[in-house]
Design a protein around this motif. Structure first.
Motif, PDB file in Angstrom:
ATOM      1  N   HIS A  23       0.842  -1.216   0.033  1.00  0.00           N
ATOM      2  CA  HIS A  23       0.023  -0.146  -0.167  1.00  0.00           C
ATOM      3  C   HIS A  23       0.907   1.293   0.007  1.00  0.00           C
ATOM      4  O   HIS A  23       2.022   1.055   0.429  1.00  0.00           O
ATOM      5  N   PRO A  38      -5.381   6.326  -3.216  1.00  0.00           N
ATOM      6  CA  PRO A  38      -6.644   5.945  -3.757  1.00  0.00           C
ATOM      7  C   PRO A  38      -7.838   5.806  -2.733  1.00  0.00           C
ATOM      8  O   PRO A  38      -7.281   5.305  -1.623  1.00  0.00           O
ATOM      9  N   VAL A  41     -10.491   2.039  -3.943  1.00  0.00           N
ATOM     10  CA  VAL A  41     -10.191   0.528  -4.053  1.00  0.00           C
ATOM     11  C   VAL A  41      -9.783   0.209  -2.454  1.00  0.00           C
ATOM     12  O   VAL A  41      -9.202   0.935  -1.912  1.00  0.00           O
ATOM     13  N   GLU A  45      -7.827  -5.221  -2.259  1.00  0.00           N
ATOM     14  CA  GLU A  45      -7.616  -5.314  -3.752  1.00  0.00           C
ATOM     15  C   GLU A  45      -6.205  -4.485  -4.260  1.00  0.00           C
ATOM     16  O   GLU A  45      -5.725  -5.019  -5.363  1.00  0.00           O
ATOM     17  N   ILE A  46      -5.848  -3.489  -3.580  1.00  0.00           N
ATOM     18  CA  ILE A  46      -4.642  -2.636  -3.736  1.00  0.00           C
ATOM     19  C   ILE A  46      -3.314  -3.860  -3.705  1.00  0.00           C
ATOM     20  O   ILE A  46      -2.498  -4.090  -4.527  1.00  0.00           O
ATOM     21  N   ARG A  49      -3.533  -6.567  -6.559  1.00  0.00           N
ATOM     22  CA  ARG A  49      -2.967  -5.886  -7.827  1.00  0.00           C
ATOM     23  C   ARG A  49      -1.606  -5.898  -8.002  1.00  0.00           C
ATOM     24  O   ARG A  49      -1.023  -6.172  -8.818  1.00  0.00           O
ATOM     25  N   ALA A  50      -1.017  -5.290  -6.855  1.00  0.00           N
ATOM     26  CA  ALA A  50       0.475  -5.318  -6.934  1.00  0.00           C
ATOM     27  C   ALA A  50       1.380  -6.520  -6.844  1.00  0.00           C
ATOM     28  O   ALA A  50       2.121  -6.655  -7.489  1.00  0.00           O
ATOM     29  N   GLU A  53       1.350  -7.650 -10.250  1.00  0.00           N
ATOM     30  CA  GLU A  53       2.064  -6.832 -11.248  1.00  0.00           C
ATOM     31  C   GLU A  53       3.421  -7.302 -11.240  1.00  0.00           C
ATOM     32  O   GLU A  53       4.132  -7.245 -12.242  1.00  0.00           O
ATOM     33  N   THR A 290      -0.608   0.246 -10.363  1.00  0.00           N
ATOM     34  CA  THR A 290      -0.741   0.175  -8.692  1.00  0.00           C
ATOM     35  C   THR A 290       0.303   0.475  -8.190  1.00  0.00           C
ATOM     36  O   THR A 290       0.546   1.304  -7.173  1.00  0.00           O
ATOM     37  N   MET A 293       1.484   4.019  -7.549  1.00  0.00           N
ATOM     38  CA  MET A 293       0.596   4.871  -6.513  1.00  0.00           C
ATOM     39  C   MET A 293       1.419   5.364  -5.275  1.00  0.00           C
ATOM     40  O   MET A 293       1.472   6.102  -4.825  1.00  0.00           O
TER      41      MET A 293
END
Length: 321
Positions: A23, A38, A41, A45-46, A49-50, A53, A290, A293
């Motif tokens: 995060h 963000p 989200v 979920e963050i 996604r990371a 990725e 992601t 961020m």
């Protein structure tokens, strides 16, 4: 025509860290204007996604022949662990440097297992640990705070909270680099927090936003240094820097040199800029929106390995840390 020869600037092996609880780090948001927080989200979920990725980026790098040493981070107290290039670097001749970190949460990212893996797979003669400078508030966040020209032996460094001239001088003296310190700001006048979001040095070209260098004389000197080294200067706009087009790293793959950067960064480049890059390196976009961020991108995610691999039958005698 792409070059297949190896380059001291472009390592063929890297270290990456895959976070399980990623995060954006609120502790580092004060001087990192690239961060975004963000609100639409969920944290889970963050993190998912990371994780995905990094997994996909590793697979793509390996497809192109880059050796990736992947480490998982299952901890919850190291939100920026996906950026290992800040806490250590490796150097030809078997040298490793460990760095003092500005944010207390980032100091927890240092991992003995990463160093031990490097010792097992590569010839390591010396580990120089600068982390003891932290109690004196002296910081140097690795190849985020410095962008190293391994060919000309110059350490380019933007003045910031993440870089102390004392630590930089010690590093340069020990590892044989000339320090080149300068001020850089975005269009709002905010200081750039890390040099590697502003510039990337490849074998035959440099990506850099010269307009963000505050002092005109220093700007001219830096441009001249790059041109004298035979490199083409690809000048980036502030908007392109904000899209992480400067946060790139040249690597050596199976079929030649690669320039790894985010899809966001590639999309921000002009046709002419891509053409110049493509003359000596293949653009390798990695999708990491992601992770971006958190205020860093592909270069921050990759710690290049500039060490000599051990032979298969070579005995491992680990030097002391």
């Amino acid at each position: 025509m792409l070059q297949k020869r190896r380059s001291v600037q472009a390592p063929s092996a890297v270290v990456m860290v895959r976070p399980h609880h990623f995060h954006p780090n609120t502790e580092t948001a004060g001087d990192n204007k690239f961060q975004k927080h963000p609100t639409d989200v969920s944290a889970n979920e963050i993190a998912k996604r990371a994780f995905d990725e990094v997994t996909q980026a590793v697979a793509k790098l390996e497809t192109y022949g880059v050796r990736v040493h992947l480490f998982d981070d299952e901890g919850t107290e190291t939100p920026d662990s996906v950026f290992p290039n800040n806490w250590f670097s490796t150097h030809p001749g078997g040298h490793i440097a460990i760095y003092p970190m500005y944010a207390p949460s980032r100091r927890k990212e240092r991992r003995a297992d990463v160093i031990e893996e490097l010792k097992r797979c590569y010839r390591v003669q010396e580990v120089v640990d600068y982390s003891g400078l932290e109690p004196d508030h002296i910081f140097l966040e690795g190849t985020g705070a410095m962008v190293l020209d391994h060919v000309e032996r110059v350490a380019y460094a933007v003045k910031s909270n993440r870089l102390d001239p004392i630590a930089l001088e010690r590093f340069c003296t020990h590892f044989g680099y000339e320090p080149m310190v300068f001020e850089a700001q975005d269009e709002s006048g905010a200081d750039v927090y890390h040099t590697n979001v502003l510039m990337s040095i490849a074998t035959d070209f440099v990506l850099i936003s010269t307009d963000m260098i505050v002092n005109p004389a220093r700007r001219a000197e830096i441009i001249e240094r790059f041109e004298q080294s035979g490199r083409t200067v690809v000048n980036l706009s502030a908007d392109q820097i904000a899209s992480f087009a400067g946060n790139a790293i040249e690597l050596s793959g199976t079929d030649g040199r690669l320039l790894a950067l985010s899809q966001t960064g590639v999309d921000a480049l002009s046709v002419e800029q891509k053409r110049i890059i493509g003359k000596s390196a293949k653009l390798l976009p990695l999708s990491v929106p992601t992770i971006e961020m958190a205020g860093g991108s592909v270069r921050c995610m990759i710690a290049g390995i500039h060490l000599t691999p051990r032979l298969n039958n070579e005995s491992v005698k680990l030097p002391p840390s």
